[in-house]
Design a protein around this motif. Structure first.
Motif, PDB file in Angstrom:
ATOM      1  N   MET A   1      13.241  30.492 -40.006  1.00 10.72           N
ATOM      2  CA  MET A   1      12.428  29.463 -40.662  1.00 10.72           C
ATOM      3  C   MET A   1      11.584  28.730 -39.417  1.00 10.72           C
ATOM      4  SD  MET A   1      13.647  26.636 -43.472  1.00 10.72           S
ATOM      5  CE  MET A   1      13.976  27.899 -44.719  1.00 10.72           C
ATOM      6  N   ILE A   2      10.417  28.159 -39.766  1.00 12.64           N
ATOM      7  CA  ILE A   2       9.687  27.454 -38.740  1.00 12.64           C
ATOM      8  C   ILE A   2       9.996  26.068 -39.189  1.00 12.64           C
ATOM      9  CG2 ILE A   2       7.480  27.174 -37.747  1.00 12.64           C
ATOM     10  CD1 ILE A   2       6.974  29.981 -38.393  1.00 12.64           C
ATOM     11  N   TYR A   3      10.235  25.206 -38.327  1.00  7.95           N
ATOM     12  CA  TYR A   3      10.581  23.776 -38.605  1.00  7.95           C
ATOM     13  C   TYR A   3       9.493  22.865 -37.703  1.00  7.95           C
ATOM     14  CZ  TYR A   3      15.179  25.109 -40.435  1.00  7.95           C
ATOM     15  OH  TYR A   3      16.120  25.669 -40.868  1.00  7.95           O
ATOM     16  N   ILE A   4       9.205  21.780 -38.349  1.00  5.13           N
ATOM     17  CA  ILE A   4       8.417  20.771 -37.608  1.00  5.13           C
ATOM     18  C   ILE A   4       9.502  19.619 -37.057  1.00  5.13           C
ATOM     19  CG2 ILE A   4       6.697  18.936 -37.750  1.00  5.13           C
ATOM     20  CD1 ILE A   4       5.575  21.821 -37.691  1.00  5.13           C
ATOM     21  N   SER A   5       9.358  19.263 -35.876  1.00  4.96           N
ATOM     22  CA  SER A   5      10.067  18.331 -35.296  1.00  4.96           C
ATOM     23  C   SER A   5       9.497  16.653 -35.738  1.00  4.96           C
ATOM     24  CB  SER A   5      10.161  18.270 -33.646  1.00  4.96           C
ATOM     25  OG  SER A   5      10.888  17.091 -33.215  1.00  4.96           O
ATOM     26  N   THR A   6      10.525  15.923 -35.913  1.00  4.61           N
ATOM     27  CA  THR A   6      10.122  14.582 -36.218  1.00  4.61           C
ATOM     28  C   THR A   6       9.967  13.550 -34.903  1.00  4.61           C
ATOM     29  OG1 THR A   6      12.600  13.879 -36.317  1.00  4.61           O
ATOM     30  CG2 THR A   6      11.343  14.309 -38.444  1.00  4.61           C
ATOM     31  N   GLY A   7      10.183  14.346 -33.699  1.00  5.16           N
ATOM     32  CA  GLY A   7      10.481  13.822 -32.461  1.00  5.16           C
ATOM     33  C   GLY A   7       9.002  13.048 -32.085  1.00  5.16           C
ATOM     34  N   GLY A   8       8.095  13.675 -32.418  1.00  5.05           N
ATOM     35  CA  GLY A   8       6.545  13.153 -32.049  1.00  5.05           C
ATOM     36  C   GLY A   8       6.183  11.890 -32.729  1.00  5.05           C
ATOM     37  N   PHE A   9       6.777  11.464 -33.845  1.00  3.89           N
ATOM     38  CA  PHE A   9       6.290  10.233 -34.525  1.00  3.89           C
ATOM     39  C   PHE A   9       7.357   9.197 -34.255  1.00  3.89           C
ATOM     40  CE2 PHE A   9       5.488  14.094 -36.717  1.00  3.89           C
ATOM     41  CZ  PHE A   9       4.145  13.816 -37.403  1.00  3.89           C
ATOM     42  N   LYS A  10       7.189   8.639 -32.730  1.00  2.00           N
ATOM     43  CA  LYS A  10       8.011   7.487 -32.214  1.00  2.00           C
ATOM     44  C   LYS A  10       7.877   6.364 -32.806  1.00  2.00           C
ATOM     45  CE  LYS A  10       8.384  10.160 -28.013  1.00  2.00           C
ATOM     46  NZ  LYS A  10       9.468  10.699 -28.282  1.00  2.00           N
ATOM     47  N   ASP A  11       6.693   5.918 -33.450  1.00  2.00           N
ATOM     48  CA  ASP A  11       6.505   4.615 -34.125  1.00  2.00           C
ATOM     49  C   ASP A  11       6.767   4.317 -35.364  1.00  2.00           C
ATOM     50  OD1 ASP A  11       4.610   6.507 -34.964  1.00  2.00           O
ATOM     51  OD2 ASP A  11       2.878   4.861 -35.085  1.00  2.00           O
ATOM     52  N   LYS A  12       7.522   5.412 -36.111  1.00  2.00           N
ATOM     53  CA  LYS A  12       7.892   5.337 -37.539  1.00  2.00           C
ATOM     54  C   LYS A  12       9.346   5.693 -37.626  1.00  2.00           C
ATOM     55  CE  LYS A  12       3.452   7.113 -39.197  1.00  2.00           C
ATOM     56  NZ  LYS A  12       3.170   5.819 -39.764  1.00  2.00           N
TER      57      LYS A  12
END
Length: 288
Positions: A1-12
């Motif tokens: 499975m290919i995931y998207i990281s939440t790490g790039g949304f630092k202001d949320k």
């Protein structure tokens, strides 16, 4: 499975990011960092109940603690080591609650940087003896492995990144598991249930700083590789840039794994979906 990281949304907050991803039909999500939320775990449970197709993986500094600290399972500072160990246990427990298969985390450091120094040039400070820090890290990992097994979660250690700036500043490698030899040694000493999450962007930077072959790293550590973090950079720092068809690592990735995370730090969701499509296409192709 290919995931998207939440790490790039630092202001949320993580809740805000997950809502945005779900709106864009992205349901495979790696939870990484973010702002502290007092009701976060209940929110995550509600997402799991409302969206049966959602799959969540827990990574490193998640759930974000109310009082920030630098997560370091190799620290010789008893307070930091204890905080890190207890955080990892909470992360493992959360992964179990969410039905996540893995909890992945960074290898330890020989120093204790401040929160503000992460990802930047680190100021000179006390450096622990590599042997001592390695022993503490292995001991902590082996104890966590027992707890993880009780919770039906598999541990994955992520290779560290040694930037050009930090290597020049300290005149030595201040991190564990950046190169082939030490990564191989540590994986042979930790519990056999513990595997690796290889960050190919970290590997690109560290291999350039320390002058070793990143392809040999992937071949030597192959038996332990259960997942990847995918992004690109200029080889000098971990900038979480977009990937292209020409990114160096595609021919050397293991296929058929259930854990590939896009760790491109862009808030443009169309771009992230394009990166996911690129990854799916490149993994499907036959490489020589």
């Amino acid at each position: 499975m290919i995931y998207i990281s939440t790490g790039g949304f630092k202001d949320k907050t993580s809740t805000e990011v997950i809502e945005k991803l779900i709106e864009n039909k992205i349901f495979a999500i790696e939870l990484s960092g973010g702002k502290y939320e007092s009701n976060l775990i209940n929110n995550l449970k509600e997402f799991k109940t409302a969206f049966k197709e959602i799959t969540l993986q827990v990574h490193n500094y998640f759930p974000p603690p109310q009082h920030p600290f630098v997560f370091n399972l190799g620290s010789l500072n008893k307070d930091i080591s204890s905080l890190s160990f207890e955080h990892a246990k909470k992360s493992i427990a959360l992964a179990s609650i969410l039905g996540s298969k893995y909890y992945s985390f960074h290898a330890g450091f020989l120093i204790d940087p401040s929160v503000k120094e992460l990802g930047k040039r680190i100021k000179q400070k006390e450096i622990y003896k590599r042997k001592d820090s390695k022993e503490v890290f292995i001991k902590n990992v082996n104890q966590l492995a027992l707890f993880a097994k009780e919770n039906n979660v598999k541990l994955l250690i992520e290779n560290n990144v040694l930037s050009k700036n930090n290597y020049e500043s300290f005149k030595q490698n201040i991190l564990l598991m950046t190169d082939t030899i030490e990564s191989f040694e540590i994986m042979n000493e930790v519990n056999k249930d513990v595997k690796m999450l290889v960050d190919v962007a970290h590997l690109k930077v560290s291999s350039k700083s320390l002058n070793f072959d990143p392809i040999l790293f992937l071949k030597k550590l192959d038996p332990w590789i259960f997942g990847y973090h995918l992004s690109d950079n200029n080889g000098e720092k971990d900038s979480n840039d977009s990937m292209t068809e020409k990114s160096w690592f595609w021919p050397y990735l293991k296929k058929g794994l259930d854990y590939y995370t896009i760790e491109v730090y862009k808030s443009n969701l169309d771009l992230l979906k394009d990166q996911k499509a690129l990854t799916k296409r490149m993994l499907a192709e036959s490489f020589i």
